[in-house]
Enzyme design. Structure first.
Site, PDB file in Angstrom:
ATOM      1  N   ARG A  35       0.831  -1.224   0.000  1.00 22.35           N
ATOM      2  CA  ARG A  35       0.000   0.000   0.000  1.00 22.35           C
ATOM      3  C   ARG A  35       0.859   1.265   0.000  1.00 22.35           C
ATOM      4  O   ARG A  35       0.453   2.299  -0.543  1.00 22.35           O
ATOM      5  CB  ARG A  35      -0.950  -0.011   1.207  1.00 22.35           C
ATOM      6  CG  ARG A  35      -2.037   1.083   1.160  1.00 22.35           C
ATOM      7  CD  ARG A  35      -3.079   0.867   2.240  1.00 22.35           C
ATOM      8  NE  ARG A  35      -4.204   1.788   2.155  1.00 22.35           N
ATOM      9  CZ  ARG A  35      -4.461   2.753   3.047  1.00 22.35           C
ATOM     10  NH1 ARG A  35      -3.685   2.928   4.096  1.00 22.35           N
ATOM     11  NH2 ARG A  35      -5.517   3.534   2.885  1.00 22.35           N
ATOM     12  N   ILE A  61      -7.553   7.831  -0.911  1.00 20.06           N
ATOM     13  CA  ILE A  61      -7.403   6.384  -1.125  1.00 20.06           C
ATOM     14  C   ILE A  61      -8.289   5.755  -0.030  1.00 20.06           C
ATOM     15  O   ILE A  61      -8.284   6.202   1.121  1.00 20.06           O
ATOM     16  CB  ILE A  61      -5.924   5.932  -1.033  1.00 20.06           C
ATOM     17  CG1 ILE A  61      -5.783   4.415  -1.051  1.00 20.06           C
ATOM     18  CG2 ILE A  61      -5.204   6.504   0.160  1.00 20.06           C
ATOM     19  CD1 ILE A  61      -4.321   3.952  -1.102  1.00 20.06           C
ATOM     20  N   SER A  62      -9.069   4.740  -0.416  1.00 18.42           N
ATOM     21  CA  SER A  62     -10.022   4.146   0.539  1.00 18.42           C
ATOM     22  C   SER A  62      -9.297   3.472   1.699  1.00 18.42           C
ATOM     23  O   SER A  62      -8.154   3.012   1.548  1.00 18.42           O
ATOM     24  CB  SER A  62     -10.882   3.100  -0.170  1.00 18.42           C
ATOM     25  OG  SER A  62     -11.598   3.691  -1.223  1.00 18.42           O
ATOM     26  N   ALA A  63      -9.976   3.375   2.843  1.00 13.54           N
ATOM     27  CA  ALA A  63      -9.412   2.657   3.995  1.00 13.54           C
ATOM     28  C   ALA A  63      -9.285   1.169   3.644  1.00 13.54           C
ATOM     29  O   ALA A  63     -10.140   0.616   2.943  1.00 13.54           O
ATOM     30  CB  ALA A  63     -10.324   2.826   5.199  1.00 13.54           C
TER      31      ALA A  63
END
Ligand code: SAM
Length: 218
Positions: A35, A61-63
């Site tokens: 990530r 950016i999504s969790a």
């Protein structure tokens, strides 16, 4: 093991304990994707916190728990043809590529040109360029040239479920999309295409995404 690899392992274990990761496949995929390679430099220390992070242009950016949840709900399998709406920096697409590759493909649409270039660079550097194609455009209209899709997922919140996405879903296919208000609360909806004109909707609960901007969006 590097610090990033250790932190990634810890985060994945946390997501398993919290029930977001339910299958070995999704666990392996999230364990495989670095990530830290999909976020801006100044956010790198936070790469393995379970929270959304800013990526510029007013986007995020999504969790990780949201990525895990979407992947589990989609029941992804190798060989599937997948459409993602909202590439961002390319992280979610890389996780999906781990699940459908090497024989499947992910088409990821993004409306902000700068993000398209960054996502492409990130995916190339991390080895996902063959499995993921990032396309500049309004994803609320889908990508008819590459339809039908076995799976479609939207990482931005829509006012309603866009008809073009339902049309471009294969029979037996699944679509995940946040639907609701553009600036705060939405519901994540899972849609299964039973036949050409029959759909089953399941409400997966409350979420908070950036708005889907486009012809079928806000
Ligand atoms: N999928 C990303 C990840 O890996 O974390 C998260 C992306 S972010 C939450 C949502 C993205 O959707 C933003 O980059 C935004 O520019 C994009 N977006 C919004 N409306 C769009 C549209 N109509 N077509 C394509 N992309 C769109």
């Amino acid at each position: 093991m590097t610090d990033n690899a250790k932190n990634r392992k810890k985060l994945v274990e946390h997501l398993v304990n919290q029930g977001y990761i339910q299958t070995e496949m999704v666990k392996k995929a999230m364990q495989a994707v670095p990530r830290e390679e999909f976020i801006p430099l100044e956010q790198k220390p936070y790469a393995y916190l379970d929270r959304p992070l800013p990526i510029g242009e007013g986007q995020t950016i999504s969790a990780p728990h949201m990525v895990a949840m979407i992947c589990e709900e989609l029941s992804l399998e190798e060989g599937m043809n997948v459409l993602e709406i909202g590439a961002g920096f390319g992280y979610n697409a890389a996780v999906v590529a781990e699940l459908v590759g090497p024989t499947g493909h992910v088409y990821s649409m993004e409306r902000i040109e700068k993000l398209v270039h960054i996502a492409r660079d990130n995916l190339k550097r991390t080895g996902y360029a063959k499995t993921v194609t990032v396309i500049l455009g309004d994803g609320s209209l889908g990508l008819p040239d590459h339809a039908p899709f076995n799976r479609i997922y939207v990482t931005a919140a829509a006012p309603h479920i866009p008809e073009p996405l339902k049309d471009q879903l294969a029979v037996g296919g699944k679509l995940v999309i946040p639907v609701g208000s553009p600036d705060s609360y939405q519901e994540l909806i899972l849609i299964e295409k039973i036949s050409e004109n029959e759909f089953k909707n399941i409400n997966l609960g409350g979420v908070a995404f950036v708005p889907l901007i486009g012809e079928q969006g806000w």
